[in-house]
Design a protein around this motif. Structure first.
Motif, PDB file in Angstrom:
ATOM      1  N   LEU A 104       0.701  -1.351  -0.076  1.00 11.76           N
ATOM      2  CA  LEU A 104       0.124  -0.073   0.155  1.00 11.76           C
ATOM      3  C   LEU A 104       0.578   1.350   0.148  1.00 11.76           C
ATOM      4  O   LEU A 104       0.853   2.405  -0.648  1.00 11.76           O
ATOM      5  N   LEU A 105       1.598   1.672   0.530  1.00 14.94           N
ATOM      6  CA  LEU A 105       2.611   2.316   0.444  1.00 14.94           C
ATOM      7  C   LEU A 105       4.043   2.503  -0.417  1.00 14.94           C
ATOM      8  O   LEU A 105       3.865   3.903  -0.715  1.00 14.94           O
ATOM      9  N   GLY A 106       4.370   1.642  -0.437  1.00 12.90           N
ATOM     10  CA  GLY A 106       5.412   1.682  -1.745  1.00 12.90           C
ATOM     11  C   GLY A 106       5.377   1.258  -3.055  1.00 12.90           C
ATOM     12  O   GLY A 106       5.661   1.719  -3.944  1.00 12.90           O
ATOM     13  N   VAL A 107       3.958   0.356  -3.020  1.00 15.61           N
ATOM     14  CA  VAL A 107       3.387   0.484  -4.675  1.00 15.61           C
ATOM     15  C   VAL A 107       2.328   1.666  -4.701  1.00 15.61           C
ATOM     16  O   VAL A 107       2.136   2.661  -5.610  1.00 15.61           O
ATOM     17  N   CYS A 108       1.128   1.158  -4.386  1.00 17.54           N
ATOM     18  CA  CYS A 108       0.544   2.188  -4.511  1.00 17.54           C
ATOM     19  C   CYS A 108       0.040   3.361  -4.117  1.00 17.54           C
ATOM     20  O   CYS A 108       0.038   5.048  -4.700  1.00 17.54           O
ATOM     21  N   GLY A 109       1.121   3.924  -2.809  1.00 18.03           N
ATOM     22  CA  GLY A 109       1.323   5.139  -2.439  1.00 18.03           C
ATOM     23  C   GLY A 109       2.315   5.766  -3.382  1.00 18.03           C
ATOM     24  O   GLY A 109       2.103   7.142  -3.841  1.00 18.03           O
ATOM     25  N   CYS A 110       3.732   5.071  -4.023  1.00 12.81           N
ATOM     26  CA  CYS A 110       4.101   5.553  -4.924  1.00 12.81           C
ATOM     27  C   CYS A 110       3.474   6.279  -5.813  1.00 12.81           C
ATOM     28  O   CYS A 110       4.072   7.338  -6.398  1.00 12.81           O
ATOM     29  N   ARG A 111       2.820   5.191  -6.650  1.00  7.57           N
ATOM     30  CA  ARG A 111       2.248   5.458  -7.911  1.00  7.57           C
ATOM     31  C   ARG A 111       0.920   7.003  -8.137  1.00  7.57           C
ATOM     32  O   ARG A 111       0.946   7.562  -8.549  1.00  7.57           O
ATOM     33  N   ILE A 112      -0.136   6.999  -6.752  1.00 12.87           N
ATOM     34  CA  ILE A 112      -0.169   8.036  -6.350  1.00 12.87           C
ATOM     35  C   ILE A 112       0.063   9.378  -6.678  1.00 12.87           C
ATOM     36  O   ILE A 112       0.099  10.186  -7.408  1.00 12.87           O
ATOM     37  N   LEU A 113       1.275   8.891  -5.635  1.00 10.63           N
ATOM     38  CA  LEU A 113       2.093  10.309  -5.831  1.00 10.63           C
ATOM     39  C   LEU A 113       2.496  11.095  -6.849  1.00 10.63           C
ATOM     40  O   LEU A 113       2.902  11.811  -7.036  1.00 10.63           O
TER      41      LEU A 113
END
Length: 451
Positions: free
Chosen positions: A392-401
């Motif tokens: 959630l932090l490394g993949v999803c969060g990175c892509r959204i940011l």
């Protein structure tokens, strides 16, 4: 022939290959049959029809992957019971899983029917493909109960070491899908509705076949309709592993929806090119995700049997094969990008968009392979929450940011898709550290329990 496979004994390299090959074949066939959907629409309809189908992919994944994630929990719990030779528990897992998948598939189908248009509008789907995308999504979700029963049934079969029959069933349903595509689109002159209807009918066949297999497998697997019921303690264990995986998949897909929204801003030709490129991306991804599933089953069965050295060896072999396979497939995709994309659409204004995406994403698939095997290994040890938190932090969060803050500073399609390898690299580091710690702790527990 022996239908199930005991993963707790025998040569690990040999069984990794025997287990993974039908699984990889299943994933590849799923993608190839989906590629036929896309190719038929792109070649015999129009680039708008292709864009209509392609623009729904991220959104469909978002709504489907919650239950697909829960089926991972079903696989882990069932494999652990099979490894521990607990057949009464395996029987309860079977009937709970099938009852839950049927009910959840119906609910998901209803949600897809009502949410299709507002969600596609929210994604900035181009107006010239919106109606076709809505129609495709609504028909697709009518078959959701079939798809979910097949997913959960296949998870049970994988848990007891059977990847061969799900592969054969997919061959049968896929051939039906191809035949119906050609009849409905080429001869009956349908477009997205023809492709969607072919998918639903083929999913119905795959559900029937896997249901019949579960009725006659043996080894503690004997599905009986009169015994369909939810055992809440069993469901709780499945959900404890599966729901984090499902939430992670949903958020994973949500990040892809955000990226798809950015892709949509380039117009329908870019959407069509990226939709065609995604087919070959996913083909290379099977070499990664297939070994994710292999690692999960090997680790869960051997942990259930209390064989920690075999758990370690299984992880090492899955890392080796799960890194090399997607890397090789990714390289082949890059080298043959232009002819591969022309299979779907030969519009000279569509192909360059797909090439840009393939060059960025496929060149880094070795990183994805490492990350996926680490994910599967940790889930096989029953630690799903940590994997979900990291992804959630490394993949999803990175892509959204990346999409919201960095992409506007450099708004090119190549820079947009650079978020994929960056997010994989950020995620695999903490997972490697955590898996090492888990294995070390299990080793200490085994020593402490020794007489």
């Amino acid at each position: 022939m022996q239908k199930t496979m005991d993963l707790t004994s025998g040569s690990i390299p040999r069984k990794v290959i025997l287990f993974s090959l039908p699984l990889l074949g299943t994933l590849i066939l799923q993608l190839l049959f989906n590629a036929v959907d896309v190719a038929v629409v792109g070649r015999f309809a129009s680039h708008r029809a292709l864009a209509a189908v392609g623009s729904t992919s991220s959104l469909i994944s978002l709504l489907v992957n919650l239950l697909v994630g829960v089926s991972v929990g079903c696989n882990v719990v069932a494999a652990n019971a099979f490894g521990a030779n607990d057949r009464p528990k395996l029987d309860k897992i079977l009937h709970t899983s099938m009852a839950f998948s049927l009910g959840a598939g119906i609910v998901l189908g209803i949600l897809g029917l009502f949410l299709a248009r507002p969600l596609l509008v929210w994604m900035n789907t181009p107006p010239d493909v919106l109606d076709g995308a809505v129609l495709y999504m609504r028909i697709y979700f009518a078959g959701m109960p079939f798809l979910q029963v097949y997913n959960f049934g296949s998870a049970i079969l994988r848990a007891v070491g059977d990847t061969r029959r799900p592969f054969l069933y997919l061959v049968a349903s896929g051939l039906l899908n191809v035949g119906l595509n050609l009849v409905l689109v080429v001869f009956c002159h349908r477009t997205v509705d023809g492709v969607a209807l072919a998918t639903v009918f083929s999913e119905g066949l795959s559900m029937i076949l896997v249901w019949r297999a579960l009725e006659r497998t043996g080894e503690g697997i004997c599905l009986q309709r009169r015994k369909l019921a939810i055992h809440w303690g069993i469901l709780g264990k499945i959900l404890a592993i599966g729901v984090p995986a499902g939430i992670q998949s949903c958020c994973f897909s949500f990040s892809n929806v955000v990226i798809q929204s950015a892709v949509n801003s380039f117009g329908s030709q870019c959407v069509a090119g990226c939709a065609a490129a995604l087919i070959w991306e996913c083909l290379a991804w099977t070499g990664s995700y297939g070994y994710n599933q292999t690692a999960t089953s090997f680790v869960a069965q051997n942990l259930g049997a209390g064989n920690l050295p075999r758990v370690r060896s299984s992880i090492r072999w899955c890392l080796l094969t799960g890194t090399a396979t997607p890397a090789i497939l990714g390289l082949l995709g890059i080298l043959a990008a232009t002819p591969l994309l022309r299979l779907f659409n030969d519009d000279p204004q569509v192909i360059p968009w797909g090439i840009q995406r393939m060059q960025v994403v496929l060149s880094s698939y070795a990183i994805l392979g490492i990350m996926d095997v680490l994910c599967g290994s940790i889930r096989g040890m029953g630690r799903s929450v940590f994997v979900t938190a990291v992804l959630l932090l490394g993949v999803c969060g990175c892509r959204i940011l990346w999409t919201k803050f960095l992409f506007p500073l450099h708004p090119t399609i190549s820079f947009l898709f650079l978020s994929y390898p960056v997010s994989w690299l950020i995620s695999l580091i903490p997972m490697g550290i955590y898996l090492h710690a888990l294995l070390k702790r299990e080793g200490h527990k085994k020593i402490a329990a020794a007489p």
